[in-house]
Scaffold this motif. Structure first.
Motif, short mmCIF file in Angstrom:
data_model
loop_
_atom_site.label_atom_id
_atom_site.label_comp_id
_atom_site.label_asym_id
_atom_site.label_seq_id
_atom_site.Cartn_x
_atom_site.Cartn_y
_atom_site.Cartn_z
N VAL A 230 -17.55 42.61 -23.17
CA VAL A 230 -17.57 41.16 -23.02
C VAL A 230 -17.19 40.77 -21.60
N CYS A 231 -16.13 41.37 -21.07
CA CYS A 231 -15.71 41.04 -19.70
C CYS A 231 -16.76 41.44 -18.68
N LEU A 234 -19.52 38.79 -18.80
CA LEU A 234 -19.09 37.56 -18.17
C LEU A 234 -18.92 37.72 -16.66
N THR A 235 -18.60 38.93 -16.21
CA THR A 235 -18.38 39.15 -14.78
C THR A 235 -19.69 39.26 -14.01
N TYR A 281 -8.08 37.27 -23.49
CA TYR A 281 -8.60 35.91 -23.51
C TYR A 281 -8.31 35.19 -22.19
N MET A 284 -10.88 36.31 -19.76
CA MET A 284 -12.18 35.71 -20.03
C MET A 284 -12.23 34.27 -19.52
N SER A 288 -14.77 33.01 -16.69
CA SER A 288 -15.65 31.90 -17.04
C SER A 288 -15.56 30.79 -15.99
N HIS A 309 -20.55 31.26 -23.05
CA HIS A 309 -19.13 30.98 -23.15
C HIS A 309 -18.79 30.19 -24.41
N ILE A 312 -18.50 32.77 -27.03
CA ILE A 312 -17.34 33.66 -26.86
C ILE A 312 -16.03 32.89 -26.97
N GLN A 313 -15.94 31.81 -26.19
CA GLN A 313 -14.66 31.12 -26.11
C GLN A 313 -14.28 30.42 -27.41
#
Length: 727
Positions: A230-231, A234-235, A281, A284, A288, A309, A312-313
């Motif tokens: 996931v990271c 997002l990265t 979290y 993340m 984000s 996001h 995910i968020q």
């Protein structure tokens, strides 16, 4: 051989899908095997936080517990006894690896699970004691029948197979990309975690303690891989915002936290299990924020981030708010681990939509409304927790106060955010019609209508770019590049306008914009068609009048040119007949004319008039004028203006020299007539019919006139400039 299998794996979609299916199905098969190895009494329970014990929620027909009349749904089980020991049944016994705040509590719960395991697996009768003082004795079966496994487990297991399959399909659709690779890794990791979760959480009363420790470590490891995937997504997606060093540093931190939970090096702050997910979290949220700042000028990336996001968020944020925080504070969580598990599963749908950028133009407003809904619910829950914890209010009163407080904060904030961040295109067609009508009804020619249509599109959508592109066979209004472009036909339908970046690139185009553009296009075409019909009717009437003039007045002038006795009268009649024929000819023309041909005709006519008056004519034209075109109406008015200026000069000034200069003026024409003789300054003139007619003709051709008097040289210069309208 190794090269062959590697090539087959990466080039054959069927092999790739098959291997993924085998791995995911195998993991769920192991989970089913683990569930079958549990001792079985047929009692379904759930924690009762108020009493600290467990409450019976169901008894399976035909099970050992079904034959006991002292057991029924709703009772609270307090203890489980054998001839040699008694074990208390506590409400936190089944999720000890999740809810234990420290290692000492975890060891106590594992010791309890060891006692329960021995009691249920030694083939001896057990006695269950209820809170109301009843006792039921039964002998558990050594293995759980497959038919008694709860129904929701059979729904979870296919989902755990589907997640890696979805990741595999996305990887095949976008192979060798980092985001699709990590999505596939996330699917495999969560399939592994799902299998572990089913065994740990869906057990009846207990499980082998050695299995609990092993599965907890395996589940923690799979969640570590999922979190890293996931990271990484997002990265690096949709654009890279952190370097590889930052990602590796974060991976090392979380790996250390995971290993610390397994090897128990130090007590983690707040909570031994939940603390690492709070760190995840927070990371993340930071990534984000970096992605959002990097995508401010790219609406497609911004909506992609919104989908990613949001998926995910929101689930992770709700899980932390509703489960992790209450558990960390020692309160009863608002949701069960099963609900939290379903929340995490829901993330994958948004990941797929974001990575494939599927119908992003529909996501912007929907994501905003959903986020506001989640924020409103979270605000109520947070206020409820604070009021109940800080003011020690009762549950009902605290919830009521939380609703009141959240209402005063939420609704004004929602309206402000709606106006601040959402597209300003909520204006209806009826509200926009006055602006549209003011623009479109001022047009007369097809070219003016097309210019008004382009201006309407710019005013309505405020795009970054509007450019014409070739029309396709479809010719309909459509979205392009996930809503980054909107393709709209022009009024004739032989070309498209590609509009890029709604509201200066702040938002994507959506279906509402397509509907709005279709309505505006229909109205514009209707008005343009009506205007064209009127113009053609006027043109037809003009042609009829011109033909009547030619047939009546022209015939009479021709007769007079033969019957008049004086030569000068005959000449005047012939010149008038020539002007009439030229007027009729140019009035009926529709296509642009060569300026050079008319300059030659005007020169010949002016030379004839100057010679008759005994005036020396100096005529000068630039070579570039020969290739220019002029509209028929302009040619007609310019000929009349030239005659009027020459007539005024010959009649009032009796000049000896007459100069006529023609040259380009940008995209227009400059004509200058100068002469000597009895000239006066323009300020001393008295306006008559000639000047009034001249001004009226200048208004028609949108020209300007400037008169200058050079007293020392005794010359008057009249300069005319006008744009050339070739259409």
């Amino acid at each position: 051989m190794t090269v062959y299998w590697r090539s087959l794996f990466f080039t054959s979609p069927s092999i790739f899908i098959l291997l993924t299916l085998v791995v995911a199905t195998g993991l769920q098969g192991v989970a089913l095997y683990g569930l079958k190895q549990q001792p079985w009494t047929g009692i379904q329970t759930r924690p009762d936080m108020a009493s600290g014990h467990v409450r019976i929620t169901g008894i399976t027909p035909g099970s050992p517990a079904a034959r006991q009349t002292d057991l029924h749904v709703g009772q609270q089980l307090v203890t489980l006894s054998t001839p040699t020991q008694s074990v208390e049944l506590t409400s936190d016994g089944r999720d000890e690896y999740l809810s234990a705040p420290d290692y000492a509590t975890l060891d106590q719960r594992l010791a309890q699970q060891t006692k329960l395991w021995k009691a249920l697996t030694n083939a001896e009768p057990i006695t269950l004691s209820t809170q109301d003082g009843r006792h039921a004795t039964l002998t558990p079966q050594r293995h759980t029948p497959i038919g008694s496994i709860p129904g929701y487990v059979w729904l979870l297991l296919p989902l755990h197979v589907l997640l890696p399959l979805v990741g595999a399909l996305v990887w095949l659709y976008k192979p060798h990309t980092l985001e699709s690779t990590f999505l596939y890794l996330a699917g495999i990791s969560y399939s592994f975690f799902g299998a572990v979760f089913c065994v740990l959480y869906q057990r009846e009363l207990t499980l082998n303690p050695e299995w609990i420790l092993l599965l907890t470590s395996l589940g923690n490891g799979s969640m570590f891989l999922l979190g890293m995937a996931v990271c990484a997504i997002l990265t690096y997606y949709p654009q890279r915002v952190l370097g590889l060093e930052a990602l590796l540093a974060y991976a090392g931190l979380w790996l250390g936290l995971s290993l610390n939970y397994h090897f128990r090096w130090v007590e983690a702050p707040l909570h031994i299990f939940i603390f690492q997910f709070l760190v995840l979290y927070a990371a993340m949220v930071l990534v984000s924020y970096r992605q959002w700042r990097a995508a401010r000028q790219n609406p497609v990336n911004r909506v992609t981030l919104m989908v990613l996001h949001f998926s995910i968020q929101v689930p992770t944020g709700l899980t932390i708010l509703l489960y992790a925080i209450p558990t960390t504070l020692g309160q009863e969580p608002y949701i069960t681990p099963l609900v939290a598990h379903v929340f995490i599963i829901s993330m994958f749908g948004g990941w797929v939509a974001g990575i494939l950028r599927f119908r992003l133009f529909e996501a912007e407003y929907w994501c905003f409304k959903s986020l506001m809904w989640a924020f409103g619910g979270s605000l109520v829950i947070a206020a409820d927790i604070l009021l109940a914890g800080l003011l020690h209010l009762s549950g009902t009163y605290a919830l009521g106060m939380a609703l009141v407080v959240a209402g005063f904060v939420y609704f004004p904030l929602r309206q402000w955010l709606l106006g601040r961040f959402m597209p300003a295109d909520r204006q209806s067609l009826q509200a926009f019609l006055p602006t549209f009508s003011a623009s479109i009804t001022q047009a007369v020619t097809p070219q003016a209508f097309e210019a008004s249509w382009r201006e309407t599109l710019r005013e309505r959508f405020q795009p970054l770019h509007l450019e014409p592109v070739p029309a396709d066979a479809d010719g309909r209004i459509k979205l392009g590049d996930n809503g980054l472009h909107l393709l709209i036909p022009n009024l004739p339908g032989d070309q498209l306008y590609r509009i890029t970046g709604k509201h200066l690139g702040a938002h994507l185009f959506g279906k509402a914009d397509v509907a709005m553009a279709e309505s505006l296009l229909a109205i514009a075409r209707m008005v343009s068609a009506a205007s064209e019909a009127r113009r053609q009717a006027v043109q037809a009437e003009r042609q009829r009048i011109m033909h009547d003039l030619h047939d009546t007045v022209g015939a009479r002038l021709l007769t007079l040119s033969h019957e008049l006795p004086q030569p000068e009268h005959k000449k005047a009649a012939r010149e008038t007949l020539q002007i009439l024929r030229e007027t009729v000819k140019l009035s009926l023309k529709q296509t642009p004319l060569r300026l050079g041909e008319h300059l030659a005709d005007w020169r010949a006519e002016t030379i004839s008039r100057a010679e008759a008056a005994g005036v020396s004519l100096h005529w000068q034209t630039d070579e570039g004028l020969e290739r220019l075109e002029i509209a028929p109406r302009q040619a007609l008015e310019l000929a009349h203006i030239l005659r009027e200026l020459v007539t005024n000069a010959l009649k009032h000034a009796q000049p000896t020299q007459l100069h006529a200069d023609f040259k380009p003026d940008g995209e227009g024409l400059e004509m200058a007539i100068s002469h000597d003789g009895a000239t006066t300054a323009p300020q001393e003139w008295q306006e008559g019919t000639g000047l009034s007619s001249l001004r009226r003709r200048l208004e028609i051709v949108q020209g300007t006139l400037e008169c200058t008097h050079q007293a020392e040289q005794g010359q008057l210069r009249t300069t005319l400039t006008l744009p050339l309208q070739t259409a």
